[in-house]
Design a protein around this motif. Structure first.
Motif, PDB file in Angstrom:
ATOM      1  N   UNK A 156       0.831  -1.206   0.000  1.00 55.71           N
ATOM      2  CA  UNK A 156       0.000   0.000   0.000  1.00 55.71           C
ATOM      3  C   UNK A 156       0.867   1.257   0.000  1.00 55.71           C
ATOM      4  N   UNK A 157       2.124   1.094   0.420  1.00 57.15           N
ATOM      5  CA  UNK A 157       3.035   2.224   0.451  1.00 57.15           C
ATOM      6  C   UNK A 157       3.485   2.645  -0.943  1.00 57.15           C
ATOM      7  N   UNK A 158       3.326   1.772  -1.935  1.00 62.48           N
ATOM      8  CA  UNK A 158       3.709   2.136  -3.306  1.00 62.48           C
ATOM      9  C   UNK A 158       2.915   3.361  -3.759  1.00 62.48           C
ATOM     10  N   UNK A 159       1.617   3.340  -3.527  1.00 62.96           N
ATOM     11  CA  UNK A 159       0.770   4.464  -3.933  1.00 62.96           C
ATOM     12  C   UNK A 159       1.055   5.702  -3.088  1.00 62.96           C
ATOM     13  N   UNK A 160       1.267   5.487  -1.797  1.00 65.58           N
ATOM     14  CA  UNK A 160       1.561   6.615  -0.905  1.00 65.58           C
ATOM     15  C   UNK A 160       2.852   7.308  -1.327  1.00 65.58           C
ATOM     16  N   UNK A 161       3.888   6.518  -1.586  1.00 63.69           N
ATOM     17  CA  UNK A 161       5.171   7.068  -2.010  1.00 63.69           C
ATOM     18  C   UNK A 161       5.034   7.766  -3.369  1.00 63.69           C
ATOM     19  N   UNK A 162       4.287   7.135  -4.285  1.00 67.29           N
ATOM     20  CA  UNK A 162       4.105   7.703  -5.623  1.00 67.29           C
ATOM     21  C   UNK A 162       3.496   9.101  -5.554  1.00 67.29           C
ATOM     22  N   UNK A 163       2.497   9.261  -4.692  1.00 68.67           N
ATOM     23  CA  UNK A 163       1.796  10.540  -4.606  1.00 68.67           C
ATOM     24  C   UNK A 163       2.508  11.546  -3.703  1.00 68.67           C
ATOM     25  N   UNK A 164       2.894  11.072  -2.497  1.00 69.07           N
ATOM     26  CA  UNK A 164       3.373  11.991  -1.472  1.00 69.07           C
ATOM     27  C   UNK A 164       4.877  12.223  -1.489  1.00 69.07           C
ATOM     28  N   UNK A 165       5.626  11.368  -2.155  1.00 71.62           N
ATOM     29  CA  UNK A 165       7.068  11.595  -2.254  1.00 71.62           C
ATOM     30  C   UNK A 165       7.460  12.113  -3.637  1.00 71.62           C
ATOM     31  N   UNK A 166       6.756  11.609  -4.673  1.00 67.65           N
ATOM     32  CA  UNK A 166       7.110  11.989  -6.037  1.00 67.65           C
ATOM     33  C   UNK A 166       6.150  13.014  -6.641  1.00 67.65           C
ATOM     34  N   UNK A 167       4.911  12.645  -6.843  1.00 73.07           N
ATOM     35  CA  UNK A 167       3.997  13.471  -7.637  1.00 73.07           C
ATOM     36  C   UNK A 167       3.785  14.864  -7.051  1.00 73.07           C
ATOM     37  N   UNK A 168       3.340  14.931  -5.815  1.00 74.91           N
ATOM     38  CA  UNK A 168       2.967  16.226  -5.224  1.00 74.91           C
ATOM     39  C   UNK A 168       4.177  17.114  -4.917  1.00 74.91           C
ATOM     40  N   UNK A 169       5.187  16.626  -4.166  1.00 72.44           N
ATOM     41  CA  UNK A 169       6.317  17.521  -3.837  1.00 72.44           C
ATOM     42  C   UNK A 169       7.099  18.005  -5.052  1.00 72.44           C
ATOM     43  N   UNK A 170       7.366  17.115  -6.008  1.00 71.73           N
ATOM     44  CA  UNK A 170       8.154  17.523  -7.166  1.00 71.73           C
ATOM     45  C   UNK A 170       7.380  18.502  -8.055  1.00 71.73           C
ATOM     46  N   UNK A 171       6.060  18.356  -8.092  1.00 66.35           N
ATOM     47  CA  UNK A 171       5.248  19.331  -8.824  1.00 66.35           C
ATOM     48  C   UNK A 171       5.276  20.679  -8.117  1.00 66.35           C
ATOM     49  N   UNK A 172       5.222  20.661  -6.784  1.00 65.61           N
ATOM     50  CA  UNK A 172       5.305  21.909  -6.017  1.00 65.61           C
ATOM     51  C   UNK A 172       6.649  22.600  -6.244  1.00 65.61           C
ATOM     52  N   UNK A 173       7.710  21.806  -6.362  1.00 70.00           N
ATOM     53  CA  UNK A 173       9.039  22.382  -6.592  1.00 70.00           C
ATOM     54  C   UNK A 173       9.080  23.155  -7.909  1.00 70.00           C
ATOM     55  N   UNK A 174       8.687  22.481  -8.981  1.00 70.01           N
ATOM     56  CA  UNK A 174       8.779  23.120 -10.288  1.00 70.01           C
ATOM     57  C   UNK A 174       7.731  24.227 -10.434  1.00 70.01           C
ATOM     58  N   UNK A 175       6.584  24.066  -9.782  1.00 66.11           N
ATOM     59  CA  UNK A 175       5.569  25.121  -9.793  1.00 66.11           C
ATOM     60  C   UNK A 175       6.100  26.371  -9.094  1.00 66.11           C
ATOM     61  N   UNK A 176       6.774  26.165  -7.966  1.00 67.27           N
ATOM     62  CA  UNK A 176       7.329  27.293  -7.231  1.00 67.27           C
ATOM     63  C   UNK A 176       8.382  28.042  -8.005  1.00 67.27           C
TER      64      UNK A 176
END
Length: 314
Positions: free
Chosen positions: A79-99
């Motif tokens: 279940x951590x695969x999805x959590x890591x995908x969203x909360x470690x990769x998708x959301x933070x890295x998008x926030x970085x480049x958006x910022x």
């Protein structure tokens, strides 16, 4: 003598390899921020991040097979695969480049350099980690210095700088929380396992979000932006991960963490030379206590115990 020579040669080769890894990590992390800035010239941030992970995922999967690391998380932890995908990769890295649409790549790197401070703080809150006096002092010094730098820069940048700063700050906070949770629940998972499949899931998720929320015109993509995304996918997302992981194997965690002091300097130099974007003089001066504070938070307790022991013996 032959034995001693061979031993010296192996030692020097090992030291040279460690130095090479260290420099590679600093350069990769330092140039990543400029690459994200270039990618934004013609590619929307969510789509650019999705494309980055789509490029990285197959290569990470191949490397996992080469190094005999499983692609899937162990049973009971999948279940951590999805959590890591969203909360470690998708959301933070998008926030970085958006910022980075609102602040310079150099300032973005400075904010992200405080990751060790955020991790230390979250470890104290969620894992009950007891901080040494020098770590508390370093944490306070780094936070105050960063706040002064950001306040100083936002006076000149206005609301745009505030948006960028909040985006990068959220990315750091989410990454720090995820690091602590992974240390608690998924510590035994191999590094390539942790990155390969979650990167692919993050890419699919972000492509779906981009399709809904962004107006993507592929014909408008420039070669500079495409090249930047390719660099982010292959060099930053794969090369940076492998180099830092290997560096952690051949050096101490404290030595490896010094990368967090060097890569912001690299990013600042690139931003100044290529874009002509410079931090204010006061901000540059405040970089010294900031980096010193970050260094203290990562300094092992035994280093200070050893020094105090030496003073007593003297």
């Amino acid at each position: 003598m032959i034995y001693n020579y061979k031993y010296w040669e192996v030692t020097m080769n090992s030291k040279s390899f460690t130095v090479l890894l260290f420099l590679s990590v600093c350069l990769i992390w330092g140039t990543t921020w400029f690459a994200m800035e270039v990618a934004l010239h013609s590619i929307p941030p969510i789509f650019a991040t999705a494309l980055r992970f789509l490029l990285a995922a197959p290569l990470l999967a191949v490397l996992a097979k080469v190094f005999n690391q499983p692609l899937l998380f162990p049973k009971g932890k999948r279940q951590w695969i999805l959590i890591v995908a969203l909360m470690y990769f998708a959301i933070p890295f998008t926030l970085m480049i958006y910022g980075e649409q609102y602040i310079s790549s150099g300032l973005a790197s400075i904010i992200f350099a405080n990751m060790p401070v955020a991790v230390m703080l979250m470890s104290g809150l969620f894992l009950g980690l007891r901080l040494a006096k020098h770590q508390i002092f370093g944490l306070i010094t780094a936070v105050i210095s960063l706040c002064l730098i950001l306040g100083n820069e936002m006076q000149m940048g206005g609301e745009d700088y505030l948006i960028g700063t909040v985006s990068l700050g959220l990315a750091v906070a989410i990454h720090a929380v995820m690091y602590v949770l992974v240390q608690k629940h998924c510590k035994d998972i191999e590094v390539l396992t942790y990155n390969a499949v979650p990167s692919f899931i993050a890419a699919i998720f972000l492509f779906a979000v981009s399709a809904v929320g962004e107006n993507v015109d592929v014909s408008a993509f420039t070669w500079d932006s495409i090249s930047a995304v390719v660099y982010l996918g292959f060099v930053a997302s794969v090369g940076g991960i492998v180099a830092y992981f290997k560096l952690g194997q051949v050096s101490t965690p404290f030595q490896a963490s010094i990368c967090f002091l060097i890569f912001p300097v690299v990013a600042l130099v690139i931003s100044a030379v290529i874009n002509g974007e410079m931090l204010a003089e006061q901000s540059l001066i405040l970089m010294l206590p900031l980096l010193f504070g970050i260094l203290l938070t990562k300094a092992p307790k035994k280093m200070f115990k050893l020094r105090s022991g030496l003073k007593v013996s003297q």
